[in-house]
Design an enzyme around this catalytic site. Structure first.
Site, PDB file in Angstrom:
ATOM      1  N   ARG A 187       0.801  -1.293   0.062  1.00  0.00           N
ATOM      2  CA  ARG A 187       0.071   0.259  -0.197  1.00  0.00           C
ATOM      3  C   ARG A 187       0.792   1.192   0.203  1.00  0.00           C
ATOM      4  NH1 ARG A 187      -3.952   2.712  -0.658  1.00  0.00           N
ATOM      5  NH2 ARG A 187      -6.054   2.420  -0.256  1.00  0.00           N
ATOM      6  N   GLY A 442     -12.787  16.190   0.727  1.00  0.00           N
ATOM      7  CA  GLY A 442     -14.018  15.863  -0.258  1.00  0.00           C
ATOM      8  C   GLY A 442     -14.259  14.563  -0.792  1.00  0.00           C
TER       9      GLY A 442
HETATM   10 FE1  SRM Z   1      -4.818  11.540  -1.626  1.00  0.00          FE
HETATM   11  C1  SRM Z   1      -5.548   9.283  -3.314  1.00  0.00           C
HETATM   12  C2  SRM Z   1      -5.035  13.455  -3.819  1.00  0.00           C
HETATM   13  C3  SRM Z   1      -2.385  13.571   1.127  1.00  0.00           C
HETATM   14  C4  SRM Z   1      -4.454   9.990   1.780  1.00  0.00           C
HETATM   15  N1  SRM Z   1      -5.129  11.488  -3.175  1.00  0.00           N
HETATM   16  C5  SRM Z   1      -5.501  10.553  -3.379  1.00  0.00           C
HETATM   17  C6  SRM Z   1      -6.025  10.450  -5.063  1.00  0.00           C
HETATM   18  C7  SRM Z   1      -4.924  10.454  -5.504  1.00  0.00           C
HETATM   19  C8  SRM Z   1      -7.554   9.728  -5.666  1.00  0.00           C
HETATM   20  C9  SRM Z   1      -6.914  10.086  -7.193  1.00  0.00           C
HETATM   21  O1  SRM Z   1      -6.366   9.101  -7.741  1.00  0.00           O
HETATM   22  O2  SRM Z   1      -7.830  10.601  -7.573  1.00  0.00           O
HETATM   23  C10 SRM Z   1      -6.016  11.764  -4.500  1.00  0.00           C
HETATM   24  C11 SRM Z   1      -5.535  12.903  -6.531  1.00  0.00           C
HETATM   25  C12 SRM Z   1      -6.809  13.523  -6.616  1.00  0.00           C
HETATM   26  C13 SRM Z   1      -6.211  15.186  -7.259  1.00  0.00           C
HETATM   27  O3  SRM Z   1      -7.057  14.734  -8.596  1.00  0.00           O
HETATM   28  O4  SRM Z   1      -5.516  16.090  -7.108  1.00  0.00           O
HETATM   29  C14 SRM Z   1      -5.388  12.579  -3.801  1.00  0.00           C
HETATM   30  N2  SRM Z   1      -3.690  13.193  -1.928  1.00  0.00           N
HETATM   31  C15 SRM Z   1      -4.383  13.950  -2.057  1.00  0.00           C
HETATM   32  C16 SRM Z   1      -3.991  15.644  -2.215  1.00  0.00           C
HETATM   33  C17 SRM Z   1      -3.417  16.089  -3.590  1.00  0.00           C
HETATM   34  C18 SRM Z   1      -4.538  16.563  -1.271  1.00  0.00           C
HETATM   35  C19 SRM Z   1      -4.243  17.818  -1.610  1.00  0.00           C
HETATM   36  O5  SRM Z   1      -4.926  18.989  -2.128  1.00  0.00           O
HETATM   37  O6  SRM Z   1      -3.165  18.427  -1.103  1.00  0.00           O
HETATM   38  C20 SRM Z   1      -2.291  15.299  -1.703  1.00  0.00           C
HETATM   39  C21 SRM Z   1      -0.948  14.904  -2.455  1.00  0.00           C
HETATM   40  C22 SRM Z   1      -0.051  14.925  -1.295  1.00  0.00           C
HETATM   41  C23 SRM Z   1       1.435  14.383  -2.249  1.00  0.00           C
HETATM   42  O7  SRM Z   1       1.971  14.785  -2.538  1.00  0.00           O
HETATM   43  O8  SRM Z   1       1.507  12.749  -2.678  1.00  0.00           O
HETATM   44  C24 SRM Z   1      -3.002  14.394  -0.648  1.00  0.00           C
HETATM   45  N3  SRM Z   1      -4.160  11.967   1.066  1.00  0.00           N
HETATM   46  C25 SRM Z   1      -3.017  12.900   1.070  1.00  0.00           C
HETATM   47  C26 SRM Z   1      -3.112  12.501   2.838  1.00  0.00           C
HETATM   48  C27 SRM Z   1      -2.494  13.148   3.810  1.00  0.00           C
HETATM   49  C28 SRM Z   1      -0.664  13.636   4.330  1.00  0.00           C
HETATM   50  O9  SRM Z   1      -0.544  12.797   2.759  1.00  0.00           O
HETATM   51  O10 SRM Z   1      -0.241  14.195   4.897  1.00  0.00           O
HETATM   52  C29 SRM Z   1      -3.598  11.608   2.846  1.00  0.00           C
HETATM   53  C30 SRM Z   1      -4.110  10.938   4.422  1.00  0.00           C
HETATM   54  C31 SRM Z   1      -2.615  10.383   5.054  1.00  0.00           C
HETATM   55  C32 SRM Z   1      -2.001   9.236   4.917  1.00  0.00           C
HETATM   56  O11 SRM Z   1      -2.020   8.450   3.133  1.00  0.00           O
HETATM   57  O12 SRM Z   1      -1.880   8.502   5.594  1.00  0.00           O
HETATM   58  C33 SRM Z   1      -4.097  10.354   2.085  1.00  0.00           C
HETATM   59  N4  SRM Z   1      -4.933   9.730  -0.645  1.00  0.00           N
HETATM   60  C34 SRM Z   1      -5.590   9.278   0.498  1.00  0.00           C
HETATM   61  C35 SRM Z   1      -5.979   7.591   0.769  1.00  0.00           C
HETATM   62  C36 SRM Z   1      -6.415   7.271   1.880  1.00  0.00           C
HETATM   63  C37 SRM Z   1      -5.346   6.242   1.750  1.00  0.00           C
HETATM   64  C38 SRM Z   1      -5.946   5.008   3.014  1.00  0.00           C
HETATM   65  O13 SRM Z   1      -4.518   4.521   2.797  1.00  0.00           O
HETATM   66  O14 SRM Z   1      -6.443   4.795   2.498  1.00  0.00           O
HETATM   67  C39 SRM Z   1      -6.721   7.679  -1.409  1.00  0.00           C
HETATM   68  C40 SRM Z   1      -7.513   6.592  -1.755  1.00  0.00           C
HETATM   69  C41 SRM Z   1      -6.077   5.353  -1.431  1.00  0.00           C
HETATM   70  O15 SRM Z   1      -5.383   5.849  -1.234  1.00  0.00           O
HETATM   71  O16 SRM Z   1      -6.633   4.114  -1.970  1.00  0.00           O
HETATM   72  C42 SRM Z   1      -5.421   8.978  -1.324  1.00  0.00           C
HETATM   73 FE1  SF4 Z   2      -8.666  13.005  -1.995  1.00  0.00          FE
HETATM   74 FE2  SF4 Z   2     -10.247  14.676  -1.261  1.00  0.00          FE
HETATM   75 FE3  SF4 Z   2     -10.013  12.837  -3.185  1.00  0.00          FE
HETATM   76 FE4  SF4 Z   2     -11.079  12.349  -0.985  1.00  0.00          FE
HETATM   77  S1  SF4 Z   2     -11.714  14.165  -2.547  1.00  0.00           S
HETATM   78  S2  SF4 Z   2      -9.210  11.352  -2.608  1.00  0.00           S
HETATM   79  S3  SF4 Z   2      -9.932  13.841   0.413  1.00  0.00           S
HETATM   80  S4  SF4 Z   2      -8.093  14.425  -2.905  1.00  0.00           S
END
Ligand code: SRM
Ligand code: SF4
Length: 524
Positions: A187, A442
């Site tokens: 993961r 979101g």
């Molecule tokens: Fe996230 C999945 C955006 C930080 C937990 N995250 C996604 C996806 C890739 C889903 C997707 O494919 O659409 C989102 C992309 C949307 C887009 O088009 O921008 C997305 N995550 C983001 C960002 C861009 C949010 C933001 O606006 O800042 C952050 C990018 C970080 C980076 O540069 O790598 C982001 N995501 C986080 C965080 C915060 C952190 O790391 O401090 C978390 C919670 C912490 C954690 O992961 O433990 C987070 N993202 C998730 C999860 C839930 C993970 C899980 O174990 O279930 C997903 C869904 C998944 O992985 O299945 C996800």
């Molecule tokens: Fe992450 Fe926001 Fe997309 Fe949910 S809506 S996966 S919290 S970026």
């Protein structure tokens, strides 16, 4: 099928990875460009390309998102220009609004929008030439590694995290070329290294984090493990009871990743983060297995760590440890950047600073190394007056938002634009004595980290007047910096249309806000 069989049954992503190692897609980019995104194998397009940093967007089909790696959030003006040119040139080619845009992320990183499949190979080439990479930034990989945004600038810092963060990234990505040995994790995996006194990286929400601590007079790190957020569960990291000197950070990170890779569950993807393995084994066995992988014994944790400050937000003008130099934190509303602004920021970093820029986990930007003598000219720049304030209003200042429905297929609600509009309205109505950290996310995946916020808002749906409408669950009580701890959900399913009056009430009741007219009357 026994319970053990069920648990060990590989999930579909694992099966696809076993058939083809996704990093190999790099060799197929020309072919994809020829056949077009519609004709691509679904796994390759929707998931596989994320190993290279390119995210298929169901919301904008054919326009991929590029997630970079920005170790420690540090970049040069040249790199910023390359990124600006990518969003402008390729985003425009894709017919993207505003000539392309980008978002600073909650992991001190940047994502660029509007990339076409036929441009990916050239973009990877351009990133490489500019010393950047997007490799392994999505799916079952280590995300951008965060470090102190003030590393090397802060007079009170204990350890400059930049070198360590870069070295860990190079180990994980094979110097940006891609590393199959560490790109097939069960993961995603988050790593943070903090060397300052205020835990600027939210160490506690990472799968692995290093926190400064003295052991026998020697400065190194206590290690915490297993922190994560997911739709089903959130957990703060727990102490591993390990202390390492800085020179062992890379080796320990590698050993933990190898143990996770070899032994982590690959069944139900809601239960495959590191914490589940730690809980199954117990901390002692986890520690033993990591020691075995390392080939030597680890030292016990130092009795206390050095995180003893409240968290700073870096906005505004601040003295650096280098006499006569300043860093200036610019507020970037909801992290959104457009190409012309990115070019401008690069120019300003060159003209007034040393050509360096930095991102923060609050989705803001720092320009360091501005001499005292250049400050006034810098502050007169139109971009600071019109867009990126160094003294924003208290609610806007601390606003964080995930991507939301504008671009993210998981989103249940629109976040960024709604968040900004609502905060602006509240600023007009209320006077606040200090910033209040409001985080929007979101959906329950929690990318916008509502659990660390003073007020966290998590997208959901609710029934109102017989119809399903966009709504939020409300979280409160997140504490950052010293004694950080996660907040908890206090209210459910508040329709977004009813949210403003509720926020107003919460701000007045818990954060000392007062209505503007009243504040003015009191001052007279
Ligand atoms: Fe996230 C999945 C955006 C930080 C937990 N995250 C996604 C996806 C890739 C889903 C997707 O494919 O659409 C989102 C992309 C949307 C887009 O088009 O921008 C997305 N995550 C983001 C960002 C861009 C949010 C933001 O606006 O800042 C952050 C990018 C970080 C980076 O540069 O790598 C982001 N995501 C986080 C965080 C915060 C952190 O790391 O401090 C978390 C919670 C912490 C954690 O992961 O433990 C987070 N993202 C998730 C999860 C839930 C993970 C899980 O174990 O279930 C997903 C869904 C998944 O992985 O299945 C996800
Ligand atoms: Fe992450 Fe926001 Fe997309 Fe949910 S809506 S996966 S919290 S970026």
């Amino acid at each position: 099928m026994t319970n053990a069989d069920k648990k060990n049954k590989l999930n579909p992503i694992e099966k696809s990875k076993a058939e083809k190692e996704p990093l190999q897609l790099r060799q197929e980019l020309d072919h994809f460009a020829q056949i077009g995104w519609e004709a691509m194998d679904e796994f390759d397009r929707n998931f596989g390309l994320k190993w290279l940093g390119f995210f298929y967007r169901t919301v904008t089909p054919g326009k991929f998102m590029l997630r970079m790696r920005m170790p420690n959030g540090v970049l040069t003006s040249h790199q910023m220009r390359v990124l600006a040119d990518i969003v402008q040139r390729y985003g425009k080619a894709a017919g993207f609004q505003d000539q392309g845009n980008a978002d600073i992320t909650t992991r001190q990183n940047i994502q660029l929008r509007g990339i076409r499949i036929e441009d990916i190979a050239e973009i990877i080439d351009r990133l490489g030439k500019a010393g950047m990479t997007s490799v392994q930034s999505g799916m079952d990989n280590v995300r951008n590694i965060t470090g102190d945004a003030l590393a090397g600038l802060d007079a009170d810092e204990l350890i400059d995290t930049r070198g360590l963060v870069f070295n860990v990234q190079d180990m994980i990505t094979n110097n940006g070329e891609g590393n199959p040995a560490l790109s097939n994790l069960p993961r995603k995996f988050n790593i943070a290294i903090t060397g300052g006194r205020d835990n600027s990286v939210h160490a506690e929400i990472n799968d692995l984090a290093f926190i400064p601590a003295y052991k026998d007079g020697y400065l190194g790190f206590n290690v915490i493990v297993g922190g994560f957020f997911s739709a089903k569960r959130v957990a703060a990291a727990i102490p591993m009871n390990v202390w390492v000197p800085p020179e062992d950070v890379v080796a320990l990170s590698k050993a933990i990743l190898e143990v996770f890779s070899d032994h982590g569950y690959r069944g139900n993807r809601q239960k495959t983060r590191l914490m589940y393995l730690i809980e199954e084994w117990g901390l002692e066995k986890f520690r033993d297995m990591v020691e075995k992988q390392l080939g030597y014994s680890l030292q016990e944790a130092a009795p206390k760590d050095e995180i003893d400050w409240e968290k700073r937000d870096h906005i505004g003008i601040h003295k650096q440890k280098q006499p006569g130099l300043n860093y200036v934190g610019l507020h970037i509303p909801i992290g959104r950047l457009y190409a012309p602004e990115m070019f401008e920021l690069a120019r300003m970093a060159d003209v007034y600073g040393s050509g360096e820029l930095r991102f923060t986990v609050e989705q803001n930007l720092i320009i360091p190394n501005i001499p005292d003598s250049r400050l006034n000219a810098f502050l007169a720049e139109p971009l600071l007056q019109e867009r990126f304030s160094i003294n924003p209003d208290p609610l806007e200042r601390a606003l964080v938002s995930c991507t939301g429905a504008e671009f993210c297929g998981f989103a249940i609600i629109e976040t960024k634009n709604r968040a900004l509009a609502m905060i602006k309205e509240l600023e007009k109505e209320l006077s606040l004595p200090r910033p209040v950290r409001i985080h929007w996310t979101g959906c329950p995946n929690s990318c916008g980290q509502p659990q660390v916020a003073d007020i966290g808002l998590m997208g959901t749906k609710a029934r109102k007047d017989g119809e399903m409408v966009e709504a939020v669950d409300v979280w409160m009580g997140g504490k950052v910096g010293k004694d950080a701890h996660l907040g908890s959900m206090v209210m459910e399913k508040i329709p977004c249309d009813d949210l403003k009056p509720l926020l107003r009430e919460l701000l007045m009741e818990h954060f000392g806000a007062s209505p503007r007219q009243q504040a003015v009357a009191a001052a007279v």
